[in-house]
Write a protein that holds these residues in place. Sequence first.
Motif, PDB file in Angstrom:
ATOM      1  N   VAL A 254      35.707  41.336  10.224  1.00  0.00           N
ATOM      2  CA  VAL A 254      34.264  41.356   9.961  1.00  0.00           C
ATOM      3  C   VAL A 254      33.302  40.957  10.953  1.00  0.00           C
ATOM      4  CG1 VAL A 254      34.188  38.834   9.634  1.00  0.00           C
ATOM      5  CG2 VAL A 254      32.238  40.489   8.002  1.00  0.00           C
ATOM      6  N   SER A 255      32.338  42.116  11.838  1.00  0.00           N
ATOM      7  CA  SER A 255      31.236  41.951  12.425  1.00  0.00           C
ATOM      8  C   SER A 255      30.264  41.740  12.534  1.00  0.00           C
ATOM      9  CB  SER A 255      32.275  42.689  13.816  1.00  0.00           C
ATOM     10  OG  SER A 255      31.140  42.747  14.900  1.00  0.00           O
ATOM     11  N   GLY A 256      29.722  40.710  13.228  1.00  0.00           N
ATOM     12  CA  GLY A 256      27.687  41.198  12.519  1.00  0.00           C
ATOM     13  C   GLY A 256      26.927  40.541  12.940  1.00  0.00           C
ATOM     14  N   GLY A 257      25.880  40.386  13.105  1.00  0.00           N
ATOM     15  CA  GLY A 257      24.763  39.820  14.020  1.00  0.00           C
ATOM     16  C   GLY A 257      23.637  40.046  13.470  1.00  0.00           C
ATOM     17  N   PRO A 258      22.531  39.576  14.348  1.00  0.00           N
ATOM     18  CA  PRO A 258      21.213  39.915  14.282  1.00  0.00           C
ATOM     19  C   PRO A 258      21.232  40.881  13.133  1.00  0.00           C
ATOM     20  CG  PRO A 258      20.723  39.312  16.368  1.00  0.00           C
ATOM     21  CD  PRO A 258      22.839  39.244  15.866  1.00  0.00           C
ATOM     22  N   ALA A 259      19.464  41.307  11.859  1.00  0.00           N
ATOM     23  CA  ALA A 259      19.706  42.452  11.406  1.00  0.00           C
ATOM     24  C   ALA A 259      19.648  44.368  12.430  1.00  0.00           C
ATOM     25  CB  ALA A 259      19.090  42.251  10.834  1.00  0.00           C
ATOM     26  N   ARG A 260      19.167  44.824  12.499  1.00  0.00           N
ATOM     27  CA  ARG A 260      18.508  45.767  13.133  1.00  0.00           C
ATOM     28  C   ARG A 260      17.696  46.243  12.535  1.00  0.00           C
ATOM     29  NH1 ARG A 260      24.174  48.955  13.644  1.00  0.00           N
ATOM     30  NH2 ARG A 260      24.247  48.243  11.629  1.00  0.00           N
ATOM     31  N   ASP A 261      17.291  46.036  11.497  1.00  0.00           N
ATOM     32  CA  ASP A 261      16.285  46.461  11.207  1.00  0.00           C
ATOM     33  C   ASP A 261      15.141  45.718  11.240  1.00  0.00           C
ATOM     34  OD1 ASP A 261      18.113  48.836   9.787  1.00  0.00           O
ATOM     35  OD2 ASP A 261      18.195  47.712   7.475  1.00  0.00           O
ATOM     36  N   GLY A 262      13.816  46.532  11.281  1.00  0.00           N
ATOM     37  CA  GLY A 262      12.561  46.073  11.992  1.00  0.00           C
ATOM     38  C   GLY A 262      11.713  46.031  10.592  1.00  0.00           C
ATOM     39  N   ASP A 263      12.436  46.230   9.553  1.00  0.00           N
ATOM     40  CA  ASP A 263      11.370  45.556   8.015  1.00  0.00           C
ATOM     41  C   ASP A 263      11.995  44.429   7.896  1.00  0.00           C
ATOM     42  OD1 ASP A 263      13.698  47.382   7.034  1.00  0.00           O
ATOM     43  OD2 ASP A 263      13.262  47.857   5.480  1.00  0.00           O
ATOM     44  N   LEU A 264      12.789  43.947   7.908  1.00  0.00           N
ATOM     45  CA  LEU A 264      13.214  42.458   7.409  1.00  0.00           C
ATOM     46  C   LEU A 264      13.010  40.991   7.962  1.00  0.00           C
ATOM     47  CD1 LEU A 264      16.832  43.924   7.433  1.00  0.00           C
ATOM     48  CD2 LEU A 264      15.806  43.326   5.451  1.00  0.00           C
ATOM     49  N   PRO A 265      12.849  40.379   7.349  1.00  0.00           N
ATOM     50  CA  PRO A 265      11.999  39.321   7.141  1.00  0.00           C
ATOM     51  C   PRO A 265      12.867  38.665   8.691  1.00  0.00           C
ATOM     52  CG  PRO A 265      12.698  38.883   5.354  1.00  0.00           C
ATOM     53  CD  PRO A 265      13.594  39.748   5.710  1.00  0.00           C
ATOM     54  N   ALA A 266      12.055  38.057   9.649  1.00  0.00           N
ATOM     55  CA  ALA A 266      12.976  37.163  11.104  1.00  0.00           C
ATOM     56  C   ALA A 266      14.200  36.264  10.690  1.00  0.00           C
ATOM     57  CB  ALA A 266      11.798  36.509  11.580  1.00  0.00           C
ATOM     58  N   ALA A 267      15.134  36.099  11.043  1.00  0.00           N
ATOM     59  CA  ALA A 267      16.285  35.336  10.975  1.00  0.00           C
ATOM     60  C   ALA A 267      16.862  35.272  10.043  1.00  0.00           C
ATOM     61  CB  ALA A 267      15.532  34.067  10.245  1.00  0.00           C
ATOM     62  N   THR A 268      16.881  37.184   9.907  1.00  0.00           N
ATOM     63  CA  THR A 268      18.151  37.850   8.965  1.00  0.00           C
ATOM     64  C   THR A 268      19.574  38.311   9.462  1.00  0.00           C
ATOM     65  OG1 THR A 268      16.145  38.458   7.471  1.00  0.00           O
ATOM     66  CG2 THR A 268      18.599  39.647   6.932  1.00  0.00           C
ATOM     67  N   GLY A 269      20.194  37.797   9.124  1.00  0.00           N
ATOM     68  CA  GLY A 269      21.651  38.752  10.326  1.00  0.00           C
ATOM     69  C   GLY A 269      22.061  39.746   9.703  1.00  0.00           C
ATOM     70  N   GLU A 270      23.140  40.261  10.084  1.00  0.00           N
ATOM     71  CA  GLU A 270      23.784  41.545   9.794  1.00  0.00           C
ATOM     72  C   GLU A 270      25.251  41.858   9.725  1.00  0.00           C
ATOM     73  OE1 GLU A 270      23.391  46.421  10.044  1.00  0.00           O
ATOM     74  OE2 GLU A 270      22.057  44.670  11.098  1.00  0.00           O
ATOM     75  N   ILE A 271      25.847  42.373   8.607  1.00  0.00           N
ATOM     76  CA  ILE A 271      27.156  42.177   8.930  1.00  0.00           C
ATOM     77  C   ILE A 271      27.500  44.263   8.772  1.00  0.00           C
ATOM     78  CG2 ILE A 271      29.396  42.414   7.220  1.00  0.00           C
ATOM     79  CD1 ILE A 271      29.097  40.364   5.575  1.00  0.00           C
ATOM     80  N   VAL A 272      27.770  44.196   9.790  1.00  0.00           N
ATOM     81  CA  VAL A 272      27.603  45.528  10.727  1.00  0.00           C
ATOM     82  C   VAL A 272      29.052  46.225  10.580  1.00  0.00           C
ATOM     83  CG1 VAL A 272      27.904  46.476  12.847  1.00  0.00           C
ATOM     84  CG2 VAL A 272      26.280  44.808  12.625  1.00  0.00           C
ATOM     85  N   ALA A 273      30.305  45.648   9.854  1.00  0.00           N
ATOM     86  CA  ALA A 273      31.893  46.203   9.578  1.00  0.00           C
ATOM     87  C   ALA A 273      32.613  45.125   8.798  1.00  0.00           C
ATOM     88  CB  ALA A 273      32.282  46.405  10.692  1.00  0.00           C
ATOM     89  N   LEU A 274      32.895  45.803   8.025  1.00  0.00           N
ATOM     90  CA  LEU A 274      33.955  44.805   6.932  1.00  0.00           C
ATOM     91  C   LEU A 274      35.004  46.003   6.611  1.00  0.00           C
ATOM     92  CD1 LEU A 274      33.208  41.887   4.197  1.00  0.00           C
ATOM     93  CD2 LEU A 274      34.977  43.125   4.599  1.00  0.00           C
ATOM     94  N   TYR A 275      36.141  45.745   6.841  1.00  0.00           N
ATOM     95  CA  TYR A 275      36.977  46.624   6.601  1.00  0.00           C
ATOM     96  C   TYR A 275      38.334  45.223   6.325  1.00  0.00           C
ATOM     97  CZ  TYR A 275      34.606  50.252   8.290  1.00  0.00           C
ATOM     98  OH  TYR A 275      33.144  50.966   8.761  1.00  0.00           O
ATOM     99  N   LEU A 276      39.345  46.450   5.150  1.00  0.00           N
ATOM    100  CA  LEU A 276      40.288  45.451   5.140  1.00  0.00           C
ATOM    101  C   LEU A 276      40.847  46.875   4.213  1.00  0.00           C
ATOM    102  CD1 LEU A 276      41.720  43.156   4.061  1.00  0.00           C
ATOM    103  CD2 LEU A 276      40.395  43.259   1.872  1.00  0.00           C
ATOM    104  N   LEU A 277      42.504  46.346   5.055  1.00  0.00           N
ATOM    105  CA  LEU A 277      43.383  47.697   4.195  1.00  0.00           C
ATOM    106  C   LEU A 277      43.783  47.173   2.643  1.00  0.00           C
ATOM    107  CD1 LEU A 277      46.152  47.023   7.393  1.00  0.00           C
ATOM    108  CD2 LEU A 277      44.248  48.776   7.364  1.00  0.00           C
ATOM    109  N   LYS A 278      43.880  48.216   2.159  1.00  0.00           N
ATOM    110  CA  LYS A 278      43.240  48.942   1.200  1.00  0.00           C
ATOM    111  C   LYS A 278      44.887  48.034  -0.040  1.00  0.00           C
ATOM    112  CE  LYS A 278      42.461  51.883  -1.986  1.00  0.00           C
ATOM    113  NZ  LYS A 278      41.651  53.768  -2.616  1.00  0.00           N
ATOM    114  N   ALA A 279      45.977  47.527   0.627  1.00  0.00           N
ATOM    115  CA  ALA A 279      47.214  47.051   0.592  1.00  0.00           C
ATOM    116  C   ALA A 279      46.795  46.003  -0.173  1.00  0.00           C
ATOM    117  CB  ALA A 279      48.371  47.250   0.851  1.00  0.00           C
ATOM    118  N   HIS A 280      45.554  45.140   0.883  1.00  0.00           N
ATOM    119  CA  HIS A 280      45.409  43.509   0.398  1.00  0.00           C
ATOM    120  C   HIS A 280      44.029  43.462  -0.210  1.00  0.00           C
ATOM    121  CE1 HIS A 280      48.239  42.094   3.711  1.00  0.00           C
ATOM    122  NE2 HIS A 280      48.052  43.713   4.326  1.00  0.00           N
ATOM    123  N   HIS A 281      43.315  44.672  -1.058  1.00  0.00           N
ATOM    124  CA  HIS A 281      42.453  44.619  -1.655  1.00  0.00           C
ATOM    125  C   HIS A 281      42.509  43.134  -3.463  1.00  0.00           C
ATOM    126  CE1 HIS A 281      39.134  48.300  -0.590  1.00  0.00           C
ATOM    127  NE2 HIS A 281      39.672  47.150   0.350  1.00  0.00           N
TER     128      HIS A 281
END
Length: 168
Positions: free
Chosen positions: A71-98
């Motif tokens: 998983v990776s993330g950081g500050p939200a990139r969308d300007g219409d969100l409240p200040a101090a909103t974070g964003e998960i940019v990527a969350l990937y898991l191999l299907k065998a581990h679901h």
Amino acid sequence: MVRIADARPEDARALAEVHVAAWRETYAGLLPDRALDTLSVPERTALWRRVMEGGGWVIAARDGGRIVGFVSGGPARDGDLPAATGEIVALYLLKAHHGRGHGKALFTAACRRLARDGCRGLALWVLAGNPTRGFYRRRGGTADKAEDDVVAGTRVRAVRYVWPHLPG
């Protein structure tokens, strides 16, 4: 036993391999085969190395030492969100581990990291046809917006999920 910990730049290739494999598993039927076939481990390796060397963070799930998700993330990139909103940019898991709790552990680790970075809310984007959308709903996410986007040269519909407060 899965171990959740920060990834390091030397993990970039393993992250890239998971990234490409997870895209092929998850987006088969949502994106054209030609788009999935052209995914490049070397290009994704360079991407993840740049992220980590540039101060970004990636948290990896390791099963027996092998990276099986991240998983990776950081500050939200969308300007219409409240200040101090974070964003998960990527969350990937191999299907065998679901279904083993690894995705939940990665999601929780990302929320903790975002909280440590001063974020109070959360947002993320997911393809409308992604079969894992229920994962985010079960964690309290609310779909608040949908937009057309171009992913791998294909027009797709993406849905944004938001949490006004970071999930515990």
